[in-house]
Design an enzyme around this catalytic site. Structure first.
Site, short mmCIF file in Angstrom:
data_model
loop_
_atom_site.label_atom_id
_atom_site.label_comp_id
_atom_site.label_asym_id
_atom_site.label_seq_id
_atom_site.Cartn_x
_atom_site.Cartn_y
_atom_site.Cartn_z
N HIS A 1 0.82 -1.21 0.00
CA HIS A 1 0.00 0.00 0.00
C HIS A 1 0.86 1.26 0.00
O HIS A 1 0.55 2.23 -0.68
CB HIS A 1 -0.94 0.00 1.22
CG HIS A 1 -2.24 -0.67 0.95
ND1 HIS A 1 -2.39 -2.03 0.98
CD2 HIS A 1 -3.46 -0.16 0.60
CE1 HIS A 1 -3.65 -2.34 0.68
NE2 HIS A 1 -4.31 -1.24 0.45
N LYS B 1 -9.86 -8.46 7.95
CA LYS B 1 -10.53 -8.80 9.21
C LYS B 1 -10.32 -7.64 10.16
O LYS B 1 -9.30 -6.95 10.10
CB LYS B 1 -9.99 -10.10 9.80
CG LYS B 1 -8.51 -10.00 10.20
CD LYS B 1 -8.08 -11.19 11.03
CE LYS B 1 -6.57 -11.21 11.23
NZ LYS B 1 -6.13 -10.61 12.50
#
Lengths: 279, 185
Positions: free
Chosen positions: B38, B103
């Site tokens: 990222h 999650k």
């Protein structure tokens, strides 16, 4: 004096790394099955069903239970009458990690904190040595994933805060962590010692079996009380709600400074991956 | 709680109907990216360079798989904790990213971005990496090979099981901890 060969240690460490990451311990499986029976919520049951299916598949295929095969953490008890032949014990354990993580197709997760460059072989392992009487070498291994470790904390409470303060801090920590550390988790709690020692004993407490009982009845009662209170949070498997937020609470208590009440909360994910070998 | 079968690339009409708690079986191509990837993606954006995959309609999976053993496309491949990508996600949603898979909780900025850009946050079962890998039929590194487990991979998935955690209408599936029942409030 008793001599233990480096190659035997390397082999034992490598096979522990592989076994722990691919075979769910029987005590954890038993807790999953118990939780399945106790949960009313369909989503909680479905998560537990998937985790049991995952464990079956991992055992069958030798794929790791979880892609995060952790940093390799060891607690080593070396007998005073043991001589290790063929190398330095720290390097020998690291060689075992290198082999296990390589041969077992386990993920290498160790990296430089600033550049984030991967060390490539999951070393250096985190090793805690202890010298004990006797001529045996006991090595305990834990695969410690990042998600649950990130939710762990050490704090220095004031002595006046006592057990109530400890409870409040631990329950609040689990509440704050919520779904992040892969609940139902196992909580290792270190009380006492110093800042660093509390953290170390909180991690070592995670090596205990889920179905054991602390030998000190008072501490055993505290563990039970905390487990029940935490499960009242209702976070449940993967944070989707349910009765099972933790599978167990394991406490280690040691003397501390007059001025301090050190407290460490080490959060472990549901796949409590650990193994131990005695040579 | 409805169940849907969706194919990538995802469209606004696919996502607008999803509600927190819905189950989605996803088929098509998704892209793996976690912390380090990222950072590199936004560095490329800052420099005005092209990203290694088309962001419009894309699904990003927060995962760093374990190595593929012989005869398998991928190793264990379950989700990592998502909050670490919260810094980057709103910008990517603004450029067409339609869903992320991970999650754990997302922050307010991400939840707002999902509403602003008709996007969703999916949960996959953490710690079920062996099971989830069964739905991945192909994996190919398409960028940042030097990042090892963190490299960007194009995954071909078939009926990948997802749960809508945050929908595009402000809905959230995660329960709030009951602090009162636990005796800390």
């Amino acid at each position: 004096m008793r001599t233990i060969q480096a190659k035997d240690i390397i082999e034992a460490v490598a096979s522990m790394c592989i076994k722990a990451n691919t075979e769910l311990p029987d005590d954890v499986r038993a807790k999953f099955e118990q939780a399945m029976a106790e949960e009313d919520s369909p989503s909680a049951k479905e998560v537990l069903r998937q985790l049991l299916e995952n464990a079956d598949l991992a055992a069958e295929t030798k794929l790791p239970l979880c892609q995060d095969t952790g940093l390799a953490v060891f607690f080593v008890e070396i007998g005073e009458d043991v001589v290790v032949e063929g190398g330095n014990l720290k390097e020998i354990i690291n060689e075992g990690v290198r082999r296990g993580y390589g041969d077992g197709f386990l993920r290498k997760s160790s990296c430089d904190p600033f550049t984030r460059a991967n060390t490539g072989d999951n070393t250096p392992a985190i090793i805690h040595f202890d010298i004990v009487p006797g001529d045996r070498l006991k090595i305990s291994y834990m695969a410690k994933g990042g998600g649950a470790e990130n939710m762990s904390r050490v704090t220095m409470l004031a002595p006046a805060q006592g057990w109530e303060g400890i409870k409040k801090y631990v329950i609040n920590r689990v509440a704050e962590a919520g779904p992040n550390p892969c609940p139902p988790t196992i909580i290792g709690i270190g009380i006492g010692g110093t800042f660093d020692h509390a953290a170390r004993i909180s991690k070592k407490a995670l090596l205990r079996r889920l179905d054991d009982t602390h030998p000190d009845p008072q501490i055993a009662a505290m563990e039970k009380e905390l487990e029940e209170d935490i499960n009242q949070l209702g976070i449940g498997p993967m944070g989707l709600g349910g009765k099972t937020t933790v599978l167990g609470v394991k406490m280690a208590v040691e003397p501390c400074h007059l001025a301090s009440l050190p407290l460490a909360v080490n959060v472990q994910c549901h796949s409590q991956r650990h193994e131990e070998v005695e040579l | 709680m409805a169940e849907y079968e969706l194919k990538t690339p995802l469209k606004d009409e696919d996502l607008a109907k999803l509600k927190a708690g819905d189950v989605v079986k996803l088929t098509g191509h998704i892209y793996t990216a976690r912390d380090a990837a990222h950072k590199r993606l936004v560095d490329l954006l800052d420099k005005g360079e092209k990203l290694p995959f088309e962001l419009q309609g894309a699904v990003v999976y927060y995962v760093g798989p374990s190595p593929a053993p012989p005869g398998r496309p991928i190793g264990s491949a379950g989700p990592t904790t998502s909050y670490r990508m919260d810094t980057y996600a709103p910008r990517l949603h603004g450029l067409g990213l339609k869903a992320s898979v991970g999650k754990g909780k997302r922050n307010e900025e991400v939840r707002q971005a999902l509403k602003d850009h008709t996007a969703v946050y999916f949960g996959a079962t953490g710690g079920a990496g062996a099971l989830l890998s069964k739905c991945i039929t192909k994996a190919e590194v398409i960028a940042f090979d030097d990042l090892g487990p963190e490299a960007i991979r194009e995954l071909t998935v078939e009926n990948f099981p997802l749960l809508v955690i945050n929908d595009s209408h402000g809905g959230e599936l995660y329960v709030q901890p009951d602090r009162k029942a636990a005796g800390i409030e």
